[in-house]
Write a protein that holds these residues in place. Structure first.
Motif, PDB file in Angstrom:
ATOM      1  N   ALA A  83       0.843  -1.207   0.000  1.00  0.00           N
ATOM      2  CA  ALA A  83       0.000   0.000   0.000  1.00  0.00           C
ATOM      3  C   ALA A  83       0.877   1.255   0.000  1.00  0.00           C
ATOM      4  O   ALA A  83       0.586   2.231  -0.703  1.00  0.00           O
ATOM      5  CB  ALA A  83      -0.920  -0.013   1.224  1.00  0.00           C
ATOM      6  N   ALA A  84       1.956   1.223   0.770  1.00  0.00           N
ATOM      7  CA  ALA A  84       2.857   2.384   0.813  1.00  0.00           C
ATOM      8  C   ALA A  84       3.531   2.568  -0.544  1.00  0.00           C
ATOM      9  O   ALA A  84       3.659   3.694  -1.049  1.00  0.00           O
ATOM     10  CB  ALA A  84       3.907   2.199   1.910  1.00  0.00           C
ATOM     11  N   LEU A  85       3.927   1.464  -1.140  1.00  0.00           N
ATOM     12  CA  LEU A  85       4.553   1.539  -2.467  1.00  0.00           C
ATOM     13  C   LEU A  85       3.572   2.140  -3.479  1.00  0.00           C
ATOM     14  O   LEU A  85       3.940   3.002  -4.289  1.00  0.00           O
ATOM     15  CB  LEU A  85       4.977   0.135  -2.921  1.00  0.00           C
ATOM     16  N   GLU A  86       2.314   1.724  -3.393  1.00  0.00           N
ATOM     17  CA  GLU A  86       1.321   2.243  -4.330  1.00  0.00           C
ATOM     18  C   GLU A  86       1.102   3.738  -4.144  1.00  0.00           C
ATOM     19  O   GLU A  86       0.901   4.465  -5.118  1.00  0.00           O
ATOM     20  CB  GLU A  86       0.005   1.464  -4.195  1.00  0.00           C
ATOM     21  N   ASP A 178      18.983   5.845  -5.888  1.00  0.00           N
ATOM     22  CA  ASP A 178      17.574   5.477  -6.094  1.00  0.00           C
ATOM     23  C   ASP A 178      17.362   4.101  -5.461  1.00  0.00           C
ATOM     24  O   ASP A 178      17.480   3.068  -6.126  1.00  0.00           O
ATOM     25  CB  ASP A 178      17.249   5.399  -7.594  1.00  0.00           C
ATOM     26  N   VAL A 179      17.057   4.089  -4.174  1.00  0.00           N
ATOM     27  CA  VAL A 179      17.006   2.798  -3.471  1.00  0.00           C
ATOM     28  C   VAL A 179      15.872   1.914  -3.986  1.00  0.00           C
ATOM     29  O   VAL A 179      14.852   2.402  -4.481  1.00  0.00           O
ATOM     30  CB  VAL A 179      16.836   2.957  -1.933  1.00  0.00           C
ATOM     31  N   VAL A 180      16.071   0.627  -3.833  1.00  0.00           N
ATOM     32  CA  VAL A 180      15.022  -0.336  -4.176  1.00  0.00           C
ATOM     33  C   VAL A 180      13.959  -0.296  -3.077  1.00  0.00           C
ATOM     34  O   VAL A 180      14.269  -0.409  -1.895  1.00  0.00           O
ATOM     35  CB  VAL A 180      15.601  -1.763  -4.303  1.00  0.00           C
ATOM     36  N   LEU A 181      12.709  -0.105  -3.487  1.00  0.00           N
ATOM     37  CA  LEU A 181      11.593  -0.106  -2.533  1.00  0.00           C
ATOM     38  C   LEU A 181      10.893  -1.452  -2.515  1.00  0.00           C
ATOM     39  O   LEU A 181      10.274  -1.840  -1.529  1.00  0.00           O
ATOM     40  CB  LEU A 181      10.576   0.972  -2.928  1.00  0.00           C
ATOM     41  N   ALA A 182      10.965  -2.129  -3.656  1.00  0.00           N
ATOM     42  CA  ALA A 182      10.336  -3.449  -3.756  1.00  0.00           C
ATOM     43  C   ALA A 182      11.225  -4.323  -4.620  1.00  0.00           C
ATOM     44  O   ALA A 182      11.480  -4.003  -5.781  1.00  0.00           O
ATOM     45  CB  ALA A 182       8.943  -3.327  -4.364  1.00  0.00           C
ATOM     46  N   ARG A 183      11.720  -5.378  -4.005  1.00  0.00           N
ATOM     47  CA  ARG A 183      12.613  -6.274  -4.737  1.00  0.00           C
ATOM     48  C   ARG A 183      11.831  -7.131  -5.726  1.00  0.00           C
ATOM     49  O   ARG A 183      10.640  -7.375  -5.552  1.00  0.00           O
ATOM     50  CB  ARG A 183      13.331  -7.193  -3.734  1.00  0.00           C
ATOM     51  N   LYS A 184      12.545  -7.593  -6.737  1.00  0.00           N
ATOM     52  CA  LYS A 184      11.904  -8.446  -7.734  1.00  0.00           C
ATOM     53  C   LYS A 184      11.264  -9.670  -7.100  1.00  0.00           C
ATOM     54  O   LYS A 184      10.176 -10.077  -7.461  1.00  0.00           O
ATOM     55  CB  LYS A 184      12.962  -8.958  -8.726  1.00  0.00           C
ATOM     56  N   LEU A 192      11.631   0.560   2.946  1.00  0.00           N
ATOM     57  CA  LEU A 192      10.193   0.821   2.940  1.00  0.00           C
ATOM     58  C   LEU A 192       9.516   0.101   4.113  1.00  0.00           C
ATOM     59  O   LEU A 192       8.687   0.677   4.824  1.00  0.00           O
ATOM     60  CB  LEU A 192       9.589   0.373   1.607  1.00  0.00           C
ATOM     61  N   ALA A 193       9.888  -1.157   4.314  1.00  0.00           N
ATOM     62  CA  ALA A 193       9.269  -1.926   5.401  1.00  0.00           C
ATOM     63  C   ALA A 193       9.563  -1.267   6.755  1.00  0.00           C
ATOM     64  O   ALA A 193       8.683  -1.167   7.619  1.00  0.00           O
ATOM     65  CB  ALA A 193       9.781  -3.362   5.379  1.00  0.00           C
ATOM     66  N   LEU A 222      11.844   8.857   2.986  1.00  0.00           N
ATOM     67  CA  LEU A 222      10.608   8.082   2.788  1.00  0.00           C
ATOM     68  C   LEU A 222       9.515   8.541   3.761  1.00  0.00           C
ATOM     69  O   LEU A 222       8.341   8.631   3.396  1.00  0.00           O
ATOM     70  CB  LEU A 222      10.878   6.581   2.948  1.00  0.00           C
ATOM     71  N   GLN A 223       9.914   8.852   4.995  1.00  0.00           N
ATOM     72  CA  GLN A 223       8.922   9.356   5.960  1.00  0.00           C
ATOM     73  C   GLN A 223       8.288  10.640   5.446  1.00  0.00           C
ATOM     74  O   GLN A 223       7.071  10.823   5.510  1.00  0.00           O
ATOM     75  CB  GLN A 223       9.589   9.615   7.320  1.00  0.00           C
ATOM     76  N   ALA A 224       9.130  11.519   4.905  1.00  0.00           N
ATOM     77  CA  ALA A 224       8.591  12.795   4.406  1.00  0.00           C
ATOM     78  C   ALA A 224       7.641  12.550   3.236  1.00  0.00           C
ATOM     79  O   ALA A 224       6.573  13.147   3.156  1.00  0.00           O
ATOM     80  CB  ALA A 224       9.739  13.713   3.993  1.00  0.00           C
ATOM     81  N   LEU A 225       8.017  11.640   2.347  1.00  0.00           N
ATOM     82  CA  LEU A 225       7.193  11.397   1.163  1.00  0.00           C
ATOM     83  C   LEU A 225       5.878  10.703   1.512  1.00  0.00           C
ATOM     84  O   LEU A 225       4.876  10.860   0.816  1.00  0.00           O
ATOM     85  CB  LEU A 225       7.966  10.546   0.147  1.00  0.00           C
TER      86      LEU A 225
END
Ligand code: GLU
Length: 276
Positions: A83-86, A178-184, A192-193, A222-225
């Motif tokens: 949900a956060a990623l979305e 550009d960090v990975v937020l969701a791995r493959k 993110l977690a 990420l907190q700010a975003l």
């Protein structure tokens, strides 16, 4: 109310360094009359093992720590991270990255300090992305630092309170690229977690080793975003062994399980680490 946590990943046995970190957070919660939370960070399905989680619980109980129930296990909450990623994706702050492990490893090998991957690639041209998606290629989601910077109007006002230094430190999210937020493979990634959970669990003091200092810069962004509150941070110095080297999971001889098997008492270890 002061709320802190110890958040190990069950990828190996705990060593003295983990004991120090857990005791530090626990003692801080006690001193403040606050809460101490244990969180199991087990999203990396390839490296985490249930027997390591069981060993962590056993080691911490042996050390004399008590924590709140139920314990949050990240692998059971993937929908929260999704949900956060979305939310980030809906704001145009992410992009798909199709790079393979091999390409990433080659980049890291070329990098001057070796260890950390710093990537600022940006999205692929639309037609290339469409072709790769159509071909069924797997992709990770990355945070776009450029888009993040535009969304916040710059990173100038981004900072965090570092309690161990008694001052606010400007966040430099560029440290992580550009960090990975969701791995493959698992559909989420560490930063993110952590920010989702710290907010959901009401963690207002993050106490952890100085090895995660750079991670804080990324997590603050990420907190700010995500409009999440920023906890206070306390990064403690890492413990060194008699040879002056930092303890690490690979030093098998220093695990708490081995110390215990060798007859060490929790009281002796706590004293050695400067507690009690
Ligand atoms: N799970 C991370 C680790 O074992 C710690 C995360 C954190 O404290 O934020 O290194």
């Amino acid at each position: 109310m002061f709320v802190t946590r110890f958040a190990p990943s069950p990828t190996g046995l705990l060593h003295r360094g983990h004991a120090f970190s857990a005791l530090t957070a626990h003692a801080a919660a006690r001193a403040a009359g606050g809460r101490f939370i244990l969180r199991i960070e087990d999203i990396d399905a390839t490296r985490c093992r249930p027997q390591f989680e069981a060993a962590i619980l056993e080691d911490l109980a042996w050390l004399g720590l008590a924590w709140e129930q139920p314990v949050r296990r990240q692998s059971e909450h993937l929908a929260d991270y999704q949900a956060a990623l979305e939310r980030l994706t809906a704001r145009g702050l992410t992009y798909r990255c199709f790079r393979t492990r091999r390409e990433i490893a080659a980049d890291i090998a070329r990098a001057p300090h070796g260890a950390m991957e710093i990537w600022r690639g940006g999205p692929l041209p639309q037609d290339e992305e469409a072709a790769r998606l159509a071909a069924g290629e797997a992709f990770a989601w990355r945070l776009s630092l450029d888009a993040a910077e535009r969304a916040l109007g710059g990173f100038g006002s981004l900072d965090f309170l570092e309690e161990s230094q008694g001052r606010r430190i400007p966040a430099d999210p560029g440290l992580g690229g550009d960090v990975v937020l969701a791995r493959k493979d698992v559909g989420v990634a560490y930063h993110l977690a952590v920010v989702v959970d710290d907010a959901l669990q009401g963690i207002n003091h993050v106490i952890r080793g100085a090895d995660l200092f750079e991670a804080t810069h990324v997590q603050r962004l990420l907190q700010a975003l995500l409009d999440l509150p920023a906890p206070v941070y306390r990064h403690h110095a890492l413990l060194s062994g008699p040879d002056g080297r930092r303890y690490a999971k690979r030093d098998r001889a220093q695990t708490l399980a081995e110390l215990r098997a060798g007859g060490m008492t929790p009281q002796a270890l706590r004293r050695e680490l400067g507690f009690d």
